[in-house]
Write a protein that holds these residues in place. Structure first.
Motif, PDB file in Angstrom:
ATOM      1  N   VAL A  34      24.931 -14.605  57.258  1.00  0.00           N
ATOM      2  CA  VAL A  34      25.748 -13.392  57.232  1.00  0.00           C
ATOM      3  C   VAL A  34      26.046 -13.052  55.773  1.00  0.00           C
ATOM      4  O   VAL A  34      25.719 -13.812  54.852  1.00  0.00           O
ATOM      5  CB  VAL A  34      27.065 -13.578  58.019  1.00  0.00           C
ATOM      6  N   SER A  35      26.707 -11.931  55.538  1.00  0.00           N
ATOM      7  CA  SER A  35      27.032 -11.537  54.171  1.00  0.00           C
ATOM      8  C   SER A  35      28.255 -12.286  53.660  1.00  0.00           C
ATOM      9  O   SER A  35      29.114 -12.713  54.442  1.00  0.00           O
ATOM     10  CB  SER A  35      27.298 -10.028  54.096  1.00  0.00           C
ATOM     11  N   ARG A  36      28.334 -12.433  52.343  1.00  0.00           N
ATOM     12  CA  ARG A  36      29.502 -13.075  51.738  1.00  0.00           C
ATOM     13  C   ARG A  36      30.764 -12.278  52.049  1.00  0.00           C
ATOM     14  O   ARG A  36      31.831 -12.844  52.287  1.00  0.00           O
ATOM     15  CB  ARG A  36      29.316 -13.193  50.219  1.00  0.00           C
ATOM     16  N   GLU A  37      30.656 -10.941  52.061  1.00  0.00           N
ATOM     17  CA  GLU A  37      31.818 -10.093  52.330  1.00  0.00           C
ATOM     18  C   GLU A  37      32.384 -10.353  53.725  1.00  0.00           C
ATOM     19  O   GLU A  37      33.610 -10.367  53.920  1.00  0.00           O
ATOM     20  CB  GLU A  37      31.444  -8.611  52.188  1.00  0.00           C
ATOM     21  N   SER A  38      31.497 -10.590  54.698  1.00  0.00           N
ATOM     22  CA  SER A  38      31.978 -10.860  56.056  1.00  0.00           C
ATOM     23  C   SER A  38      32.672 -12.209  56.137  1.00  0.00           C
ATOM     24  O   SER A  38      33.646 -12.379  56.871  1.00  0.00           O
ATOM     25  CB  SER A  38      30.834 -10.779  57.062  1.00  0.00           C
ATOM     26  N   VAL A  39      32.194 -13.180  55.357  1.00  0.00           N
ATOM     27  CA  VAL A  39      32.856 -14.483  55.298  1.00  0.00           C
ATOM     28  C   VAL A  39      34.235 -14.346  54.667  1.00  0.00           C
ATOM     29  O   VAL A  39      35.222 -14.919  55.145  1.00  0.00           O
ATOM     30  CB  VAL A  39      32.006 -15.497  54.515  1.00  0.00           C
ATOM     31  N   VAL A  40      34.328 -13.569  53.595  1.00  0.00           N
ATOM     32  CA  VAL A  40      35.616 -13.338  52.926  1.00  0.00           C
ATOM     33  C   VAL A  40      36.612 -12.710  53.898  1.00  0.00           C
ATOM     34  O   VAL A  40      37.777 -13.123  53.988  1.00  0.00           O
ATOM     35  CB  VAL A  40      35.433 -12.449  51.685  1.00  0.00           C
ATOM     36  N   ARG A  41      36.155 -11.704  54.645  1.00  0.00           N
ATOM     37  CA  ARG A  41      37.045 -11.032  55.601  1.00  0.00           C
ATOM     38  C   ARG A  41      37.490 -11.977  56.710  1.00  0.00           C
ATOM     39  O   ARG A  41      38.670 -11.999  57.100  1.00  0.00           O
ATOM     40  CB  ARG A  41      36.346  -9.808  56.203  1.00  0.00           C
ATOM     41  N   ALA A  42      36.544 -12.772  57.223  1.00  0.00           N
ATOM     42  CA  ALA A  42      36.875 -13.691  58.309  1.00  0.00           C
ATOM     43  C   ALA A  42      37.877 -14.756  57.862  1.00  0.00           C
ATOM     44  O   ALA A  42      38.834 -15.070  58.580  1.00  0.00           O
ATOM     45  CB  ALA A  42      35.603 -14.349  58.831  1.00  0.00           C
ATOM     46  N   LEU A  43      37.667 -15.306  56.678  1.00  0.00           N
ATOM     47  CA  LEU A  43      38.602 -16.309  56.163  1.00  0.00           C
ATOM     48  C   LEU A  43      39.979 -15.708  55.921  1.00  0.00           C
ATOM     49  O   LEU A  43      41.005 -16.353  56.167  1.00  0.00           O
ATOM     50  CB  LEU A  43      38.064 -16.920  54.870  1.00  0.00           C
ATOM     51  N   ARG A  44      40.010 -14.460  55.457  1.00  0.00           N
ATOM     52  CA  ARG A  44      41.297 -13.802  55.235  1.00  0.00           C
ATOM     53  C   ARG A  44      42.062 -13.670  56.547  1.00  0.00           C
ATOM     54  O   ARG A  44      43.270 -13.930  56.601  1.00  0.00           O
ATOM     55  CB  ARG A  44      41.092 -12.419  54.616  1.00  0.00           C
ATOM     56  N   ARG A  45      41.363 -13.301  57.601  1.00  0.00           N
ATOM     57  CA  ARG A  45      42.016 -13.153  58.900  1.00  0.00           C
ATOM     58  C   ARG A  45      42.537 -14.489  59.425  1.00  0.00           C
ATOM     59  O   ARG A  45      43.629 -14.566  59.997  1.00  0.00           O
ATOM     60  CB  ARG A  45      41.041 -12.524  59.895  1.00  0.00           C
ATOM     61  N   LEU A  46      41.788 -15.544  59.199  1.00  0.00           N
ATOM     62  CA  LEU A  46      42.234 -16.864  59.632  1.00  0.00           C
ATOM     63  C   LEU A  46      43.419 -17.346  58.803  1.00  0.00           C
ATOM     64  O   LEU A  46      44.311 -18.025  59.323  1.00  0.00           O
ATOM     65  CB  LEU A  46      41.082 -17.863  59.544  1.00  0.00           C
ATOM     66  N   ARG A  47      43.433 -17.011  57.516  1.00  0.00           N
ATOM     67  CA  ARG A  47      44.589 -17.366  56.678  1.00  0.00           C
ATOM     68  C   ARG A  47      45.837 -16.628  57.130  1.00  0.00           C
ATOM     69  O   ARG A  47      46.942 -17.193  57.118  1.00  0.00           O
ATOM     70  CB  ARG A  47      44.308 -17.055  55.204  1.00  0.00           C
ATOM     71  N   GLU A  48      45.688 -15.370  57.511  1.00  0.00           N
ATOM     72  CA  GLU A  48      46.839 -14.553  57.887  1.00  0.00           C
ATOM     73  C   GLU A  48      47.587 -15.115  59.090  1.00  0.00           C
ATOM     74  O   GLU A  48      48.796 -14.920  59.214  1.00  0.00           O
ATOM     75  CB  GLU A  48      46.390 -13.116  58.183  1.00  0.00           C
ATOM     76  N   VAL A  49      46.882 -15.789  59.974  1.00  0.00           N
ATOM     77  CA  VAL A  49      47.538 -16.372  61.156  1.00  0.00           C
ATOM     78  C   VAL A  49      47.807 -17.867  60.979  1.00  0.00           C
ATOM     79  O   VAL A  49      48.181 -18.561  61.928  1.00  0.00           O
ATOM     80  CB  VAL A  49      46.714 -16.121  62.443  1.00  0.00           C
ATOM     81  N   ALA A  61      25.215 -17.856  53.333  1.00  0.00           N
ATOM     82  CA  ALA A  61      23.767 -18.069  53.471  1.00  0.00           C
ATOM     83  C   ALA A  61      23.468 -19.024  54.621  1.00  0.00           C
ATOM     84  O   ALA A  61      22.506 -18.827  55.383  1.00  0.00           O
ATOM     85  CB  ALA A  61      23.199 -18.611  52.159  1.00  0.00           C
ATOM     86  N   LEU A  62      24.280 -20.061  54.764  1.00  0.00           N
ATOM     87  CA  LEU A  62      24.091 -21.026  55.838  1.00  0.00           C
ATOM     88  C   LEU A  62      24.246 -20.367  57.202  1.00  0.00           C
ATOM     89  O   LEU A  62      23.499 -20.652  58.143  1.00  0.00           O
ATOM     90  CB  LEU A  62      25.103 -22.171  55.691  1.00  0.00           C
ATOM     91  N   LEU A  63      25.214 -19.450  57.312  1.00  0.00           N
ATOM     92  CA  LEU A  63      25.495 -18.798  58.590  1.00  0.00           C
ATOM     93  C   LEU A  63      24.603 -17.588  58.831  1.00  0.00           C
ATOM     94  O   LEU A  63      24.577 -17.046  59.946  1.00  0.00           O
ATOM     95  CB  LEU A  63      26.971 -18.364  58.647  1.00  0.00           C
TER      96      LEU A  63
END
Length: 226
Positions: A188-203, A184-186
């Motif tokens: 964007v959708s919660r799903e997009s935040v989940v995906r972005a955090l997952r990608r950052l965790r992967e690296v 909500a702060l950004l």
């Protein structure tokens, strides 16, 4: 290299760095065959197209990795990071130039000694390959046009981490309350935040726990935001 350096480096580097992933016996074995070398600010540790004759772990200072063209910053490396590893592993010439961004101390191991070290400590090769794989993923993220949500998230984490890292340079906690509130702060959708955090965790750039995103290395994260 003295045990004093071993202790200091282990205490200051990020757990996600090459050195931070090693076991104590592997660090000791590496130090046994390493030479401690120093570079002045602005000097070149590695020249593009040089043969891969050594690897080094940064013990102090930081370096810039510059593309072969000489005009594009590829990465920043800090204490605990390994440099020069890819050319030693694949036996090709150096693919980038590495320049000291400050006074630098590094533990340098010649290629032949490194190959012998891998024979006695085979897990070292797995750690090196993991680091190389993560760096390739980071480069892919940086060059793929990740989209508005990803860019907003990286920018927000950078701003928050830069404020908080005055007290700790690595593993900086960013309190987000919840993924829904962060979305909500950004805007964007919660799903997009989940995906972005997952990608950052992967690296290996962040870890997450309830209400907190821990930025393991703000300098590496900045490479995605630039």
């Amino acid at each position: 290299m003295s045990r004093h350096w071993l202790h200091d480096l282990t205490g200051q580097c990020a757990q996600s760095s090459f050195w931070g992933r090693l076991r104590e016996s592997e660090r000791s074995a590496f130090a046994d065959v390493a030479d401690l070398v120093r570079y002045e600010r602005g000097s070149r540790l590695i020249h593009v197209d040089d043969p891969g004759s050594w690897v080094a772990v940064l013990c102090g200072g930081r370096v810039r990795v510059v593309a072969a063209t000489g005009n594009r910053l590829v990465a920043i490396r800090v204490p605990g990071d390994i440099v020069g590893e890819q050319a030693v592993i694949d036996r090709h010439r150096r693919s980038a130039t590495v320049i000291a961004d400050s006074a630098v101390r590094a533990a340098l191991v010649r290629a032949k000694e490194f190959e012998e070290l891998i024979k006695t400590k085979p897990r070292l090769l797995r750690v090196v390959c993991t680091v190389i794989s993560e760096r390739l993923r980071e480069a892919t993220l940086a060059n793929a046009g990740q989209g508005d949500a990803f860019s907003k998230l990286v920018g927000y984490l950078l701003r928050e981490a830069e404020t908080a890292r005055r007290s700790t340079p690595v593993n900086v906690p960013v309190h987000i309350k919840s993924q829904q509130q962060l979305a909500a702060l950004l805007g964007v959708s919660r799903e997009s935040v989940v995906r972005a955090l997952r990608r950052l965790r992967e690296v290996g750039l962040v870890t997450t726990r309830n209400g907190v995103v821990v930025v393991s290395d703000p300098l590496r994260l900045r490479m995605l935001g630039d």
